[in-house]
Design a protein around this motif. Structure first.
Motif, PDB file in Angstrom:
ATOM      1  N   ASN A   1       0.816  -1.211   0.000  1.00 24.74           N
ATOM      2  CA  ASN A   1       0.000   0.000   0.000  1.00 24.74           C
ATOM      3  C   ASN A   1       0.854   1.268   0.000  1.00 24.74           C
ATOM      4  O   ASN A   1       0.643   2.191   0.791  1.00 24.74           O
ATOM      5  N   VAL A   2       1.832   1.288  -0.889  1.00 21.92           N
ATOM      6  CA  VAL A   2       2.678   2.465  -1.060  1.00 21.92           C
ATOM      7  C   VAL A   2       2.725   2.834  -2.544  1.00 21.92           C
ATOM      8  O   VAL A   2       2.689   1.953  -3.405  1.00 21.92           O
ATOM      9  N   PRO A   3       2.784   4.117  -2.849  1.00 24.36           N
ATOM     10  CA  PRO A   3       2.874   4.522  -4.253  1.00 24.36           C
ATOM     11  C   PRO A   3       4.135   3.972  -4.906  1.00 24.36           C
ATOM     12  O   PRO A   3       5.175   3.816  -4.260  1.00 24.36           O
ATOM     13  N   VAL A   4       4.014   3.685  -6.181  1.00 21.54           N
ATOM     14  CA  VAL A   4       5.180   3.320  -6.979  1.00 21.54           C
ATOM     15  C   VAL A   4       5.463   4.494  -7.910  1.00 21.54           C
ATOM     16  O   VAL A   4       4.552   5.226  -8.288  1.00 21.54           O
ATOM     17  N   PHE A   5       6.729   4.681  -8.237  1.00 24.33           N
ATOM     18  CA  PHE A   5       7.096   5.764  -9.143  1.00 24.33           C
ATOM     19  C   PHE A   5       6.666   5.338 -10.540  1.00 24.33           C
ATOM     20  O   PHE A   5       7.285   4.483 -11.163  1.00 24.33           O
ATOM     21  N   PHE A   6       5.575   5.906 -11.001  1.00 25.35           N
ATOM     22  CA  PHE A   6       4.972   5.504 -12.270  1.00 25.35           C
ATOM     23  C   PHE A   6       4.473   6.761 -12.952  1.00 25.35           C
ATOM     24  O   PHE A   6       3.698   7.528 -12.366  1.00 25.35           O
ATOM     25  N   LEU A   7       4.900   7.002 -14.180  1.00 28.25           N
ATOM     26  CA  LEU A   7       4.538   8.216 -14.902  1.00 28.25           C
ATOM     27  C   LEU A   7       3.497   7.936 -15.980  1.00 28.25           C
ATOM     28  O   LEU A   7       3.645   6.994 -16.758  1.00 28.25           O
ATOM     29  N   ARG A   8       2.480   8.776 -16.016  1.00 32.49           N
ATOM     30  CA  ARG A   8       1.460   8.682 -17.065  1.00 32.49           C
ATOM     31  C   ARG A   8       2.054   9.152 -18.398  1.00 32.49           C
ATOM     32  O   ARG A   8       1.798   8.576 -19.442  1.00 32.49           O
ATOM     33  N   ASP A   9       2.861  10.197 -18.358  1.00 33.78           N
ATOM     34  CA  ASP A   9       3.477  10.775 -19.557  1.00 33.78           C
ATOM     35  C   ASP A   9       4.985  10.591 -19.451  1.00 33.78           C
ATOM     36  O   ASP A   9       5.631  11.188 -18.596  1.00 33.78           O
ATOM     37  N   LEU A  10       5.533   9.760 -20.324  1.00 34.60           N
ATOM     38  CA  LEU A  10       6.972   9.513 -20.296  1.00 34.60           C
ATOM     39  C   LEU A  10       7.759  10.529 -21.107  1.00 34.60           C
ATOM     40  O   LEU A  10       8.963  10.425 -21.220  1.00 34.60           O
ATOM     41  N   GLY A  11       7.074  11.490 -21.678  1.00 35.27           N
ATOM     42  CA  GLY A  11       7.769  12.532 -22.422  1.00 35.27           C
ATOM     43  C   GLY A  11       8.255  12.077 -23.784  1.00 35.27           C
ATOM     44  O   GLY A  11       9.201  12.605 -24.313  1.00 35.27           O
ATOM     45  N   GLY A  12       7.636  11.099 -24.355  1.00 37.07           N
ATOM     46  CA  GLY A  12       8.025  10.608 -25.674  1.00 37.07           C
ATOM     47  C   GLY A  12       7.482   9.214 -25.900  1.00 37.07           C
ATOM     48  O   GLY A  12       6.704   8.684 -25.119  1.00 37.07           O
ATOM     49  N   GLU A  13       7.907   8.639 -26.968  1.00 37.40           N
ATOM     50  CA  GLU A  13       7.461   7.298 -27.327  1.00 37.40           C
ATOM     51  C   GLU A  13       8.119   6.246 -26.449  1.00 37.40           C
ATOM     52  O   GLU A  13       9.291   6.364 -26.093  1.00 37.40           O
TER      53      GLU A  13
ATOM     54  N   PRO B   1      -1.466   6.718  -6.367  1.00 34.23           N
ATOM     55  CA  PRO B   1      -1.313   7.769  -7.375  1.00 34.23           C
ATOM     56  C   PRO B   1      -0.438   7.341  -8.551  1.00 34.23           C
ATOM     57  O   PRO B   1       0.441   6.494  -8.421  1.00 34.23           O
ATOM     58  N   VAL B   2      -0.731   7.946  -9.683  1.00 36.38           N
ATOM     59  CA  VAL B   2       0.122   7.844 -10.867  1.00 36.38           C
ATOM     60  C   VAL B   2       0.482   9.274 -11.225  1.00 36.38           C
ATOM     61  O   VAL B   2      -0.404  10.122 -11.373  1.00 36.38           O
ATOM     62  N   LEU B   3       1.764   9.561 -11.307  1.00 37.96           N
ATOM     63  CA  LEU B   3       2.202  10.920 -11.616  1.00 37.96           C
ATOM     64  C   LEU B   3       1.907  11.257 -13.075  1.00 37.96           C
ATOM     65  O   LEU B   3       2.089  10.411 -13.957  1.00 37.96           O
ATOM     66  N   ASP B   4       1.461  12.476 -13.330  1.00 39.25           N
ATOM     67  CA  ASP B   4       1.209  12.891 -14.702  1.00 39.25           C
ATOM     68  C   ASP B   4       2.517  13.028 -15.473  1.00 39.25           C
ATOM     69  O   ASP B   4       2.615  12.630 -16.620  1.00 39.25           O
ATOM     70  N   ALA B   5       3.514  13.611 -14.847  1.00 43.22           N
ATOM     71  CA  ALA B   5       4.816  13.828 -15.485  1.00 43.22           C
ATOM     72  C   ALA B   5       5.814  14.179 -14.391  1.00 43.22           C
ATOM     73  O   ALA B   5       5.448  14.301 -13.232  1.00 43.22           O
ATOM     74  N   MET B   6       7.069  14.345 -14.773  1.00 45.00           N
ATOM     75  CA  MET B   6       8.086  14.709 -13.805  1.00 45.00           C
ATOM     76  C   MET B   6       9.044  15.714 -14.434  1.00 45.00           C
ATOM     77  O   MET B   6       9.442  15.559 -15.584  1.00 45.00           O
ATOM     78  N   THR B   7       9.380  16.714 -13.655  1.00 43.77           N
ATOM     79  CA  THR B   7      10.370  17.696 -14.059  1.00 43.77           C
ATOM     80  C   THR B   7      11.496  17.639 -13.046  1.00 43.77           C
ATOM     81  O   THR B   7      11.255  17.673 -11.841  1.00 43.77           O
ATOM     82  N   ALA B   8      12.707  17.515 -13.531  1.00 40.64           N
ATOM     83  CA  ALA B   8      13.862  17.461 -12.631  1.00 40.64           C
ATOM     84  C   ALA B   8      13.991  18.778 -11.882  1.00 40.64           C
ATOM     85  O   ALA B   8      13.664  19.842 -12.423  1.00 40.64           O
ATOM     86  N   PRO B   9      14.447  18.738 -10.629  1.00 40.13           N
ATOM     87  CA  PRO B   9      14.615  19.981  -9.880  1.00 40.13           C
ATOM     88  C   PRO B   9      15.656  20.881 -10.543  1.00 40.13           C
ATOM     89  O   PRO B   9      16.558  20.403 -11.216  1.00 40.13           O
ATOM     90  N   LEU B  10      15.475  22.161 -10.350  1.00 38.94           N
ATOM     91  CA  LEU B  10      16.434  23.113 -10.904  1.00 38.94           C
ATOM     92  C   LEU B  10      17.805  22.890 -10.297  1.00 38.94           C
ATOM     93  O   LEU B  10      17.943  22.574  -9.118  1.00 38.94           O
ATOM     94  N   THR B  11      18.817  23.054 -11.090  1.00 36.57           N
ATOM     95  CA  THR B  11      20.182  22.854 -10.617  1.00 36.57           C
ATOM     96  C   THR B  11      20.483  23.735  -9.416  1.00 36.57           C
ATOM     97  O   THR B  11      21.066  23.276  -8.436  1.00 36.57           O
ATOM     98  N   SER B  12      20.063  24.992  -9.450  1.00 34.94           N
ATOM     99  CA  SER B  12      20.357  25.885  -8.326  1.00 34.94           C
ATOM    100  C   SER B  12      19.666  25.404  -7.056  1.00 34.94           C
ATOM    101  O   SER B  12      20.211  25.526  -5.959  1.00 34.94           O
ATOM    102  N   ALA B  13      18.453  24.851  -7.202  1.00 34.23           N
ATOM    103  CA  ALA B  13      17.743  24.330  -6.026  1.00 34.23           C
ATOM    104  C   ALA B  13      18.485  23.127  -5.447  1.00 34.23           C
ATOM    105  O   ALA B  13      18.596  22.978  -4.225  1.00 34.23           O
TER     106      ALA B  13
END
Length: 185
Positions: free
Chosen positions: A80-92, A115-127
């Motif tokens: 009963n824990v979320p798995v890292f799973f993306l709905r949109d892989l950003g390509g084919e 949950p299923v994540l819609d997409a993922m954006t990497a954190p900003l380098t400065s952050a």
């Protein structure tokens, strides 16, 4: 492997170490061995009192074949824990069987309230640099060595001891020097 080399033979190379790339995992791993190892890793974390908040694909090996994706999602549902799973892989997705199975499993996760994540954006380098500096206390002008495959293969786990004993030894060293910074990934 946490489960032991003899329990997951399809996950280790000739020297007894876990495969260090997705291609080798995809070519050699059995779904049964993957489930045994993932279950052992989850149980180890729980035994050490680490709250298991989600499961991650690490280097993507568990999403390299449809049968491995099934194991990954099955354990997320079971624990009963979320798995890292993306709905949109950003390509084919190059493998149609993986894409089709992934789409099916997205529905399964949703049915189980995970949950299923819609997409993922990497954190900003400065952050990230701010996190390293402010939270971890790492300085950009210093060199930090992290455990990687060559280091792991040469590590004797503390004079021939196994992983559990090495963790105890690490805890003892940290108790002696609270200022010591160790990142275990």
């Amino acid at each position: 492997p946490v489960a032991g080399r003899d329990k997951v033979p399809s996950l280790v190379d000739r020297e007894g170490y876990l495969w260090d790339n997705v291609g080798e995992v995809a070519a050699n791993a059995t779904a049964e061995d993957v489930e045994t190892e993932l279950r052992a890793q989850i149980q180890r974390a729980l035994d050490f009192g680490v709250p298991v908040t989600h499961l991650d694909t690490h280097m993507g090996a568990v999403v390299s074949r449809p049968d491995l994706i099934v194991v990954y999602v099955k354990l997320g549902i079971e624990f009963n824990v979320p798995v890292f799973f993306l709905r949109d892989l950003g390509g084919e997705v190059p493998d149609e069987a993986i894409r089709a199975r992934g789409l099916q499993l997205m529905g399964t996760l949703t049915e189980h309230g995970l949950p299923v994540l819609d997409a993922m954006t990497a954190p900003l380098t400065s952050a990230m640099l701010g996190h390293y500096r402010d939270t971890l206390g790492w300085l950009p002008d210093r060199r930090y060595m992290l455990l990687n495959t060559p280091v792991s293969r040469s590590w004797d786990w503390g004079g021939g001891r196994g992983q559990p004993e090495a963790m105890t030894a690490l805890a003892e060293v940290l108790a002696l020097d609270p200022g010591l910074r160790v990142l275990v990934v």
